[in-house]
Each structure stands twice: as structure tokens, then as C-alpha cells.
Design an enzyme around this catalytic site. Structure first.
Site, PDB file in Angstrom:
ATOM      1  CG  HIS A 257     -10.135  16.099   2.270  1.00 25.81           C
ATOM      2  ND1 HIS A 257     -11.236  15.694   2.964  1.00 25.81           N
ATOM      3  CD2 HIS A 257     -10.471  16.002   0.959  1.00 25.81           C
ATOM      4  CE1 HIS A 257     -12.196  15.386   2.111  1.00 25.81           C
ATOM      5  NE2 HIS A 257     -11.758  15.552   0.897  1.00 25.81           N
TER       6      HIS A 257
ATOM      7  CG  HIS B  97     -16.601  14.036   3.392  1.00 25.29           C
ATOM      8  ND1 HIS B  97     -16.119  12.760   3.218  1.00 25.29           N
ATOM      9  CD2 HIS B  97     -15.581  14.760   3.922  1.00 25.29           C
ATOM     10  CE1 HIS B  97     -14.850  12.726   3.642  1.00 25.29           C
ATOM     11  NE2 HIS B  97     -14.507  13.931   4.062  1.00 25.29           N
TER      12      HIS B  97
ATOM     13  CD  GLU C 290     -15.984   8.225   5.867  1.00 21.28           C
ATOM     14  OE1 GLU C 290     -14.893   8.771   6.083  1.00 21.28           O
ATOM     15  OE2 GLU C 290     -16.729   7.793   6.772  1.00 21.28           O
TER      16      GLU C 290
ATOM     17  CB  THR D 151     -14.682   7.289   9.713  1.00 15.64           C
ATOM     18  OG1 THR D 151     -14.171   8.042   8.609  1.00 15.64           O
ATOM     19  CG2 THR D 151     -15.191   5.955   9.235  1.00 15.64           C
TER      20      THR D 151
ATOM     21  CB  SER E 265      -9.106  17.897   6.388  1.00 15.68           C
ATOM     22  OG  SER E 265      -9.104  17.026   7.484  1.00 15.68           O
TER      23      SER E 265
ATOM     24  CG  ASN F   8      -9.299  14.311  10.209  1.00 16.00           C
ATOM     25  OD1 ASN F   8      -8.371  14.713  10.896  1.00 16.00           O
ATOM     26  ND2 ASN F   8      -9.146  14.027   8.925  1.00 16.00           N
TER      27      ASN F   8
HETATM   28  S1  SF4 Z   1      -9.511   9.026   9.110  1.00 18.38           S
HETATM   29 FE1  SF4 Z   1     -10.104   6.963   9.818  1.00 18.38          FE
HETATM   30  S2  SF4 Z   1     -11.525   6.197   8.262  1.00 18.38           S
HETATM   31 FE2  SF4 Z   1     -10.456   7.952   7.359  1.00 18.38          FE
HETATM   32  S3  SF4 Z   1      -8.730   7.041   6.302  1.00 18.38           S
HETATM   33 FE3  SF4 Z   1      -8.013   7.545   8.360  1.00 18.38          FE
HETATM   34  S4  SF4 Z   1      -8.305   5.648   9.575  1.00 18.38           S
HETATM   35 FE4  SF4 Z   1      -9.506   5.475   7.692  1.00 18.38          FE
END
Ligand code: SF4
Length: 396
Positions: free
Chosen positions: A63, A156, A158, A224, A292, A294
């Protein structure tokens, strides 16, 4: 420098870069993770090794707008958007085409579709091992007859991939947050009529899911990149519901007591962000792609204490008095005037998500420094920083 001196990652305190009239507190851990670096490397290799072939990516590699645009400018085409909207119809993908699986992984259905066409799905499969770890955990829980509750964003890539893998082994359901979890909890306690379930959780549960039968023995896994504390709250919540329904003495037969499945990068970046919250600063800048997951959680943490500007590059900083930034709650771009306070020094928190190249953070910092008359040259600031680290010995 700090990374080399702290290989065991025991130090989460921020780095301070003091330019005089402006001071940056940079998170100890930020930016590219293993999975993203690996995926980018493989994507460029796929282009190099296949100059005469069509090279596709199932969806965005990561992302990050800049990386994706660069890959596209070199000839890579995206088959679908992040939310699954198809750009290129499957009929156009042929046996000899190269298809790269992104770091998020993909669904079993898409993998089978490509295999049926004769496409080699393994040659450039960049699925992150930390995502595969979630699939393995779900697989193990399924073998032990648990229903899998996935804490993740339903659209998402994932989470869609994890859901697909996990529902092949066990009844599975996605909850996006605590509010969703609490609605599901009402079915566990039979406080809600089961006839509402289908509508309420439409598109989030596996085929044949029966809330009367499949909510008696559960285990939680997560996307994750979720917020660690939220996943913990959700797991604790389901545990407590099972105690309420089946009794403390029977909890082992109804709830899998496992750790979350967040990846190391999410944990490190979030832990480093908590350290930033101990500081006093004038505002925070978080750099990363607007879709994104995260990065949005790092923004969420920073917002607990600071006015936070979520930007995807230095070009969003229009002038000393104007910044364009993204409000991820409203999914809207905003403009803020007068974002730099008239004081000295101005203290700025700076960090980024796992899909953001470190150079982008450098560029944001340099753009900000331009606005401060009398700021020290970068070379002096970096030298002082290195000297301070040395002076601090083995425990910088
Ligand atoms: S954020 Fe974590 S799970 Fe996603 S690609 Fe990076 S290391 Fe892998």
C-alpha cells in the site's frame, strides 16, 4: 547505526534529530518491513527476467502509491484494486503471462483459477511468511475443531486471503473491530435471534456457517497489521463469553488460548509509537499510503496525544502554512492552514508505516527543515546524532 547496536531490539526510545529551530523525534522502528522489501525485490526481478512477457500483479504490491506507480511505469499491470475491483478481466490472463502474488497473499479461489489457466503461481509468489504463519495457525485451530474468528478488515487483501485459507479447514468468520465482536457475542450468548445472523454478517462468514453450532469452540487469529491492543481486547472478550456460557472449568474445550498473529514489524512499529507518546511535541507527521492498514493504526496511536498529519509524501506539505493530509476516519483529504506553531524550537514527531520507503521519511523531514531559518545543515545534525550514540555506549 542504532539498528546495528541494538540487534536484540531492546531499545524503543525515539531518535532525536536537532536542527536548532526545529527538532524531530523519529520513531525507533518505522518503515519497510521484511515482507515488503522481499516483495519489491521479487517484483523488479520478475520484470528483469521477463522482458518479453506481460507481467501482472494480482493487486497493489504494497500500500504505497510511489512504489506502485514506479512498478506500473516499468510495465507491471494490476489485475485488481485493493478492494477486489477487477481492472483486467481474468479472460485476458494467459498461460505464459507472469503473475506476481503480493505480500498479502491471495485467496485459494484465485490461485486455483490461475492454476487452471496453467499460470505458474509459485515462481513469483511474494506472500509474506508472517501471513503464511497466520494461515498455519488457523489451520491448526481448525484441526482441533475450533471455529476461526479472524480480527481483520473484511475487504483487505490479506484478510480475504486468510479467510479463504481458513474457511477451507474450519468454519470461519471475520470481525473488523470490538463493535463487530460484541454483535457476534450476542449470538454466542443466544441474546439475539439466529435469523438475523445472515444479514448482519453477510459476506463475512464461511459457507455453511451455523451460528447455533459453530460458536461453541472458537480461536482468534488476526490480520498481521491490526492494533495489538484491540486484538487482545477482542480475544479476551470471547474468552470471557465462553467462561460465562460454559464455565471456567470447561474453558479449554471452548476457547483456544493463543497469542495474536501480528507480525514483528507491526509489533515493533506500534511499540516504538507508544514510546513517542511519552514525549511532549507540537504535532506528529505519519508518512504512508492512505489505504495502508498498519499506517492507519500508527496514526490512530499518535492521535491519542498529538495533532497528527497523515501524508503519503513530502508533496503534501504545500508551504510553511499549508499541509494536505488524509483523515482516515472519514476517508477524506483535508487541508490545514497554519500547521506550524510560531515558537522555537518546534518539536515534531515523525514516523511511517511498514509500506513506506525510508527515503520518503527523509524527504518529509528535509521539506519541513526548509521552513526554518537558521536550521543546521543535515550533515552537522547527523554527525552530532552519531556522536551522541557513541557517547551513550552499548545502550544507546
Ligand atoms: S507488515 Fe508484516 S506481514 Fe505484512 S508484509 Fe510486512 S512483515 Fe509481512
Amino acid at each position: 547505526m542504532r539498528r546495528q547496536r541494538d540487534l536484540r531490539k531492546q531499545d524503543f526510545s525515539p531518535s532525536v534529530l536537532d536542527f536548532g529551530p526545529v527538532r524531530f523525534y523519529v520513531a525507533r522502528h518505522f518503515g519497510f518491513c521484511y515482507g515488503v522489501e522481499n516483495a519489491i525485490e521479487i517484483s523488479y526481478r520478475a520484470l528483469e527476467e521477463n522482458p518479453d512477457k506481460k507481467v501482472y500483479l494480482l493487486s497493489q504490491m504494497i500500500h504505497n502509491q510511489e512504489v506502485n506507480q514506479d512498478l506500473q511505469s516499468r510495465g507491471i499491470q494490476f489485475i485488481a484494486d485493493t478492494d477486489g475491483t477487477q481492472f483486467i478481466p481474468w479472460e485476458k490472463i494467459a498461460k505464459d503471462d507472469v503473475v506476481i502474488i503480493p505480500a498479502f497473499g491471495t485467496t485459494i479461489e484465485i490461485e486455483n483459477l490461475l492454476l487452471e489457466k496453467g499460470v505458474d503461481v509459485q515462481q513469483y509468489n511474494t506472500t509474506c511468511p508472517f501471513v503464511e504463519k497466520v494461515w498455519n495457525r488457523a489451520g491448526k485451530l481448525g484441526q482441533e475443531s475450533h471455529t476461526i474468528i479472524i480480527h481483520g478488515k473484511p475487504n483487505h487483501e490479506e484478510t480475504r486471503a486468510t479467510f479463504s485459507h481458513s474457511s477451507g479447514n474450519a468454519p470461519s468468520i471475520v470481525v473488523k473491530d470490538m463493535a463487530d465482536a460484541m454483535q457476534l457475542g450476542k449470538y454466542i450468548l443466544a441474546e439475539k435471534e439466529f435469523k438475523n445472523f445472515e444479514k448482519e454478517f453477510f459476506g463475512k462468514y464461511s459457507t455453511g456457517f451455523d451460528p447455533q453450532k459453530h460458536l461453541q469452540k472458537v480461536g482468534v487469529v488476526n490480520q498481521t497489521t491490526m492494533l495489538a491492543t484491540e486484538t487482545q481486547e477482542i480475544a479476551d472478550y470471547f474468552r470471557q463469553l465462553m467462561v460465562q456460557r460454559f464455565g471456567q472449568e470447561n474453558i479449554k474445550d471452548h476457547f483456544a488460548d493463543t497469542r495474536d498473529t501480528l507480525c514483528y514489524a507491526t509489533n515493533d512499529n506500534q511499540d516504538a509509537t507508544y514510546q513517542l507518546l511519552n514525549l511532549e511535541a507540537d504535532f506528529a507527521i505519519v508518512v504512508g499510503g492512505y489505504n495502508s492498514s498498519n499506517t492507519s493504526h500508527i496514526v490512530e496511536l499518535c492521535e491519542r496525544k498529538f495533532t497528527t498529519y497523515f501524508i503519503n509524501s513530502e508533496s503534501e506539505i504545500k508551504s510553511k502554512s499549508k499541509i494536505h493530509h488524509f483523515n482516515y476516519h472519514q476517508k477524506q483529504k483535508k487541508i490545514t492552514n497554519g500547521f506550524i506553531p510560531n515558537k522555537k524550537p518546534v518539536n515534531i514527531i515523525l514516523t511511517s508505516g511498514a509500506s513506506c520507503p525510508d527515503t520518503l521519511v527523509d524527504r518529509v523531514m528535509l521539506r519541513m527543515v526548509e521552513f526554518f531559518e537558521g536550521a543546521k545543515p543535515v550533515s552537522d545534525v547527523v554527525r552530532e546524532f552519531d556522536e551522541n550514540i557513541f557517547a551513550a555506549g552499548d545502550n544507546p
